[in-house]
Design a protein around this motif. Structure first.
Motif, PDB file in Angstrom:
ATOM      1  N   THR B   2       0.848  -1.200   0.000  1.00  0.00           N
ATOM      2  CA  THR B   2       0.000   0.000   0.000  1.00  0.00           C
ATOM      3  C   THR B   2       0.878   1.242   0.000  1.00  0.00           C
ATOM      4  N   SER B   3       0.292   2.359  -0.413  1.00  0.00           N
ATOM      5  CA  SER B   3       1.035   3.611  -0.455  1.00  0.00           C
ATOM      6  C   SER B   3       0.045   4.753  -0.479  1.00  0.00           C
ATOM      7  N   LYS B   4       0.579   5.961  -0.458  1.00  0.00           N
ATOM      8  CA  LYS B   4      -0.297   7.120  -0.639  1.00  0.00           C
ATOM      9  C   LYS B   4       0.040   7.774  -1.965  1.00  0.00           C
ATOM     10  N   ARG B   5       0.521   6.950  -2.858  1.00  0.00           N
ATOM     11  CA  ARG B   5       0.967   7.517  -4.124  1.00  0.00           C
ATOM     12  C   ARG B   5      -0.226   7.834  -5.014  1.00  0.00           C
ATOM     13  N   LYS B   6       0.028   8.797  -5.884  1.00  0.00           N
ATOM     14  CA  LYS B   6      -1.011   9.164  -6.843  1.00  0.00           C
ATOM     15  C   LYS B   6      -0.397   9.162  -8.241  1.00  0.00           C
ATOM     16  N   VAL B   7      -1.077   8.476  -9.138  1.00  0.00           N
ATOM     17  CA  VAL B   7      -0.570   8.368 -10.498  1.00  0.00           C
ATOM     18  C   VAL B   7      -1.452   9.202 -11.426  1.00  0.00           C
ATOM     19  N   PHE B   8      -0.822   9.808 -12.405  1.00  0.00           N
ATOM     20  CA  PHE B   8      -1.540  10.598 -13.410  1.00  0.00           C
ATOM     21  C   PHE B   8      -1.451   9.830 -14.728  1.00  0.00           C
ATOM     22  N   ILE B   9      -2.595   9.461 -15.258  1.00  0.00           N
ATOM     23  CA  ILE B   9      -2.602   8.610 -16.452  1.00  0.00           C
ATOM     24  C   ILE B   9      -3.309   9.317 -17.608  1.00  0.00           C
ATOM     25  N   THR B  10      -2.657   9.331 -18.756  1.00  0.00           N
ATOM     26  CA  THR B  10      -3.341   9.785 -19.977  1.00  0.00           C
ATOM     27  C   THR B  10      -3.732   8.540 -20.769  1.00  0.00           C
ATOM     28  N   GLY B  11      -4.768   8.673 -21.562  1.00  0.00           N
ATOM     29  CA  GLY B  11      -5.217   7.534 -22.369  1.00  0.00           C
ATOM     30  C   GLY B  11      -5.853   6.449 -21.527  1.00  0.00           C
ATOM     31  N   ALA B  12      -6.453   6.831 -20.397  1.00  0.00           N
ATOM     32  CA  ALA B  12      -6.985   5.834 -19.462  1.00  0.00           C
ATOM     33  C   ALA B  12      -8.240   5.129 -19.976  1.00  0.00           C
ATOM     34  N   SER B  13      -8.837   5.658 -21.022  1.00  0.00           N
ATOM     35  CA  SER B  13      -9.970   4.923 -21.592  1.00  0.00           C
ATOM     36  C   SER B  13      -9.537   4.175 -22.855  1.00  0.00           C
ATOM     37  N   GLY B  14      -8.232   4.134 -23.102  1.00  0.00           N
ATOM     38  CA  GLY B  14      -7.715   3.432 -24.280  1.00  0.00           C
ATOM     39  C   GLY B  14      -7.347   1.997 -23.966  1.00  0.00           C
ATOM     40  N   LEU B  15      -6.870   1.327 -24.979  1.00  0.00           N
ATOM     41  CA  LEU B  15      -6.578  -0.103 -24.890  1.00  0.00           C
ATOM     42  C   LEU B  15      -5.594  -0.423 -23.758  1.00  0.00           C
ATOM     43  N   VAL B  16      -4.482   0.295 -23.720  1.00  0.00           N
ATOM     44  CA  VAL B  16      -3.462   0.009 -22.718  1.00  0.00           C
ATOM     45  C   VAL B  16      -3.761   0.738 -21.415  1.00  0.00           C
ATOM     46  N   GLY B  17      -4.087   2.024 -21.531  1.00  0.00           N
ATOM     47  CA  GLY B  17      -4.246   2.863 -20.346  1.00  0.00           C
ATOM     48  C   GLY B  17      -5.281   2.332 -19.368  1.00  0.00           C
ATOM     49  N   GLU B  18      -6.414   1.874 -19.874  1.00  0.00           N
ATOM     50  CA  GLU B  18      -7.468   1.400 -18.982  1.00  0.00           C
ATOM     51  C   GLU B  18      -7.014   0.165 -18.208  1.00  0.00           C
ATOM     52  N   GLU B  19      -6.327  -0.724 -18.909  1.00  0.00           N
ATOM     53  CA  GLU B  19      -5.896  -1.947 -18.244  1.00  0.00           C
ATOM     54  C   GLU B  19      -4.774  -1.653 -17.238  1.00  0.00           C
ATOM     55  N   VAL B  20      -3.914  -0.689 -17.570  1.00  0.00           N
ATOM     56  CA  VAL B  20      -2.849  -0.293 -16.634  1.00  0.00           C
ATOM     57  C   VAL B  20      -3.479   0.295 -15.372  1.00  0.00           C
ATOM     58  N   LEU B  21      -4.448   1.178 -15.573  1.00  0.00           N
ATOM     59  CA  LEU B  21      -5.115   1.813 -14.434  1.00  0.00           C
ATOM     60  C   LEU B  21      -5.744   0.756 -13.526  1.00  0.00           C
ATOM     61  N   ARG B  22      -6.438  -0.186 -14.135  1.00  0.00           N
ATOM     62  CA  ARG B  22      -7.080  -1.246 -13.349  1.00  0.00           C
ATOM     63  C   ARG B  22      -6.045  -2.022 -12.536  1.00  0.00           C
ATOM     64  N   ARG B  23      -4.954  -2.424 -13.194  1.00  0.00           N
ATOM     65  CA  ARG B  23      -3.913  -3.188 -12.501  1.00  0.00           C
ATOM     66  C   ARG B  23      -3.366  -2.405 -11.313  1.00  0.00           C
ATOM     67  N   MET B  24      -3.078  -1.145 -11.557  1.00  0.00           N
ATOM     68  CA  MET B  24      -2.470  -0.334 -10.492  1.00  0.00           C
ATOM     69  C   MET B  24      -3.413  -0.193  -9.308  1.00  0.00           C
ATOM     70  N   LEU B  25      -4.682   0.018  -9.610  1.00  0.00           N
ATOM     71  CA  LEU B  25      -5.669   0.192  -8.533  1.00  0.00           C
ATOM     72  C   LEU B  25      -5.878  -1.118  -7.774  1.00  0.00           C
TER      73      LEU B  25
END
Lengths: 329, 366
Positions: B2-25
């Motif tokens: 766990t952490s208190k980190r915050k990530v800023f993602i562009t393309g989060a509704s795209g093919l890669v970005g959405e899946e990256v966001l899900r994994r990170m969360l």
């Protein structure tokens, strides 16, 4: 399939070839001016086309008679020794009409005129008393190759000494002269197949028919795409069935479609030693009636092909048929 | 972890970005994310798919092509204050754009994102999602580094991404550059999240509209799954060893040959008796010169549909004749894992393409 020898018989062979073109000659530029081409004259010229032969007064039947008579005179055979006449090309009553009357002649197919057969008339006019006849249809530019293939088989299985194959094709006056980037000539060609020949022996033949492509107009793109891989497949099979290696082939005798398409097919087929006889593409364009045999005759006359050389004839016909024949010169 | 980190993602509704966001969360239950949203509807759909995870996501209206990403001043300050990692996954992945168009989104867009990142007070990582095909026309073993651009590129997408990489390396940011190969499906199920050039090319061959391709049966052609790519990006974003590393997310030496890929496709298609009945001949894999002759002949003949087909292939298909193997040493060392074997998902992917008729069934259902 390879032609199996039966009971030690000699391999049937091509004994003679002759052909006839009508007197009319047009350049592709003239055809374009007359709106008989879909593509520009420049495009057709870049594909290797120069002149085509256009029947103005001659009927397809006239041309067939001329080609066949020339063959019989030249080969000096006894007409009575011809046991089979196979006719292919322009059907029924249309065979007797000049280009201007071709469309009305087509209506004759619905009357008693439909029984006026060019094959039987040809048997009579050529005085071939012992030749039974039949006609081939729906094979387009592979008609004469198919006729030779069938003649070869019947020579062996029915003991026929000689079979005469004649094909004659033309386009009605206003039908246009371009078939998918190919400029077409009117012509007739006759081929004599003998049961026991020493030269120009028929070694193998392959035909692939793909009925899916029967609707030429609506499947045009698919036909263009399928042409090359199927052609390669047929050429390779023809060579393999002849018992040859690709490196054994000395000559490929083409149907006179565009030079560009032959350049592409040559790149795909890879016959390392083979030369392609292309001189006639610019001179005659594509003749539905028998490019391959016209070219073969000219290549023999010109001394290009030497005895014993291994030759593959290949043609494609709309409908769709791909045919290759291996010949040992 | 766990952490208190915050990530800023562009393309989060795209093919890669959405899946990256899900994994990170999923991987870090304390992680929060800003996502840059250009298309609100697409984000709404993506957030719906994320479900409860979306509660930890703050959508920010903006556009990478705008200076400052078009963020309002207060929003921008918040991003700069709170963001500890940037994952820049937004891109225009179309191969047929003009170079200016591609640069506008991919090169200039990256510049704008990097500009914001450079103002972040506690930035640990700037993760650029690039492409393995920045290698362009280069052949042979492609290393995980800046290999230069001397070989040239097949399309503007590759060049614009190469230029974006170059800018990021020179930015002074704590960068990591990941280079995914062509993503063909999500994973072993073969499920296809997005139709791309490879799928469209397969459709052309399936329909019998093209029957040759340049290349050699023995050449390797690299493809990869989105799950591997997303998992790798999620893991590398906060991996200290990945700092200033260029990482190939590719099949590498495991890539199937062109012959294997093509044969499998035709074998799968031939399972359908209706298709088999048509007698479609297998595409010939030929040399580039012969293919170019065919292409030129079709372009000259003016047949509209066939020209359109070949034009659509032209931005991608030259790669088939440019044999390359993407080195994956860095990726495998950092991830301590090998990429998935393409043989495990290529055939399922082909079956999925058939089942959903190249995405048309899915579209109709939507």
């Amino acid at each position: 399939m390879p032609f199996a020898k039966l009971n030690g018989q000699s391999t049937p062979a091509i004994a003679a070839i002759n052909y006839a073109f009508p007197e009319g000659l047009r350049t592709v530029g003239e055809l374009a001016d007359e709106r008989l081409l879909k593509s520009s004259a420049e495009t057709m010229e870049s594909f290797g086309f120069g002149n085509v032969h256009v029947a103005l007064t001659e009927t397809p039947y006239d041309l067939a008679v001329i080609a066949a008579k020339k063959l019989l005179e030249e080969s000096r055979i006894d007409p009575a020794s011809v046991g089979l006449l196979i006719y292919g090309g322009t059907p029924g009553s249309m065979a007797f009409a000049p280009s201007e009357g071709a469309e009305s002649a087509a209506a004759g197919l619905c009357t008693m005129s439909r029984f006026k057969y060019p094959s039987t008339r040809l048997q009579y006019d050529l005085d071939l008393p012992n030749a039974s006849t039949f006609a081939l249809d729906q094979l387009a530019c592979t008609t004469l190759l198919a006729a030779v293939r069938i003649a070869r088989s019947l020579c062996l299985t029915e003991g026929i000494e000689r079979a005469l194959c004649v094909s004659s094709e033309f386009f009605p006056a206003n039908a246009g002269r371009e078939a998918i980037f190919n400029c077409t000539s009117d012509a007739a060609c006759a081929v004599l197949v003998e049961r026991n020949g020493l030269r120009n022996r028929l070694v193998s033949a392959t035909t692939v028919t793909k009925g899916y492509y029967w609707d030429v107009d609506s499947l045009r793109d698919e036909i263009v795409a399928s042409y090359f891989p199927t052609a390669r497949h047929v050429l390779h099979r023809t060579i393999a069935d002849a018992g040859w290696e690709p490196s054994d082939v000395d000559w490929v005798i083409p149907h006179n479609v565009s030079m560009r398409s032959w350049e592409i097919l040559s790149g795909l087929v890879r016959l390392p030693r083979a030369r392609l006889f292309t001189q006639n593409i610019v001179r005659h364009g594509h003749t539905l009636a028998g490019d391959n045999f016209i070219n073969y005759r000219d290549a023999l006359d010109g001394g290009c092909i030497e005895p014993g050389q291994r030759v593959v004839l290949f043609s494609y016909g709309f409908g769709a048929h791909w045919t290759g024949i291996a010949v040992e010169a | 972890m766990t952490s208190k980190r915050k990530v800023f993602i562009t393309g989060a509704s795209g093919l890669v970005g959405e899946e990256v966001l899900r994994r990170m969360l999923v991987d870090d239950p304390a992680l929060e994310a800003f996502v840059l949203v250009r298309n609100e509807i697409r984000w709404l759909l993506a957030s719906k798919r994320l479900g409860a995870l979306a509660r930890r996501v703050v959508p920010l209206q903006g556009d990478t092509t705008l200076p400052g990403l078009g963020l309002e001043s207060q929003v921008r300050q918040r991003v700069e204050r709170e963001t500890s990692a940037v994952v820049h996954a937004a891109a225009d992945t179309s191969f047929s754009r003009s170079l200016d168009q591609a640069r506008f989104v991919n090169t200039l867009g990256t510049y704008h994102v990097a500009e914001i990142a450079s103002e972040c007070l506690c930035l640990d990582r700037f993760m650029l999602v690039s492409t393995a095909f920045v290698a362009g026309r280069a052949t042979g073993n492609i290393l995980e580094r800046d290999n230069g651009g001397d070989a040239g590129w097949v399309n503007s997408y590759e060049q614009s991404k190469y230029e974006a990489e170059r800018n990021v390396r020179a930015s002074g940011l704590p960068w990591t550059i990941v280079r995914p190969s062509t993503i063909v499906c999500r994973g072993p199920s073969g499920d296809i999240p997005q139709i791309n050039a490879v799928h469209r090319a397969l459709r052309v061959y399936h329909r019998g509209l093209a029957a040759m391709m340049p290349g050699d049966r023995a050449y390797h052609f690299d493809v990869i799954t989105s799950s591997y790519v997303a998992d790798a990006i999620a893991r590398l974003t906060f991996n200290q060893r990945a700092l200033h590393q260029t990482v190939h997310l590719c099949s590498g030496r495991r890539a199937l040959t062109l012959g294997e890929l093509v044969d499998t496709a035709y074998d799968v298609w031939a399972e359908n008796p209706e298709w088999r009945k048509r007698g479609v001949e297998r595409a010939i894999i030929t040399d580039a010169a012969t293919y170019a002759l065919f292409e030129r002949a079709v372009m000259e003949t003016g047949d509209v549909r066939l020209r359109a087909v070949l034009s659509s292939l032209a931005h991608f298909i030259p790669h088939l004749a440019l044999p390359k193997v993407f080195d994956t040493s860095v990726a495998e060392a950092l991830l301590d894992a090998s990429p998935p074997e393409p043989g495990t998902y290529w055939m399922p992917m082909l079956r999925c393409l058939l089942a959903n008729n190249w995405g048309q069934t899915q579209e109709a259902a939507a």
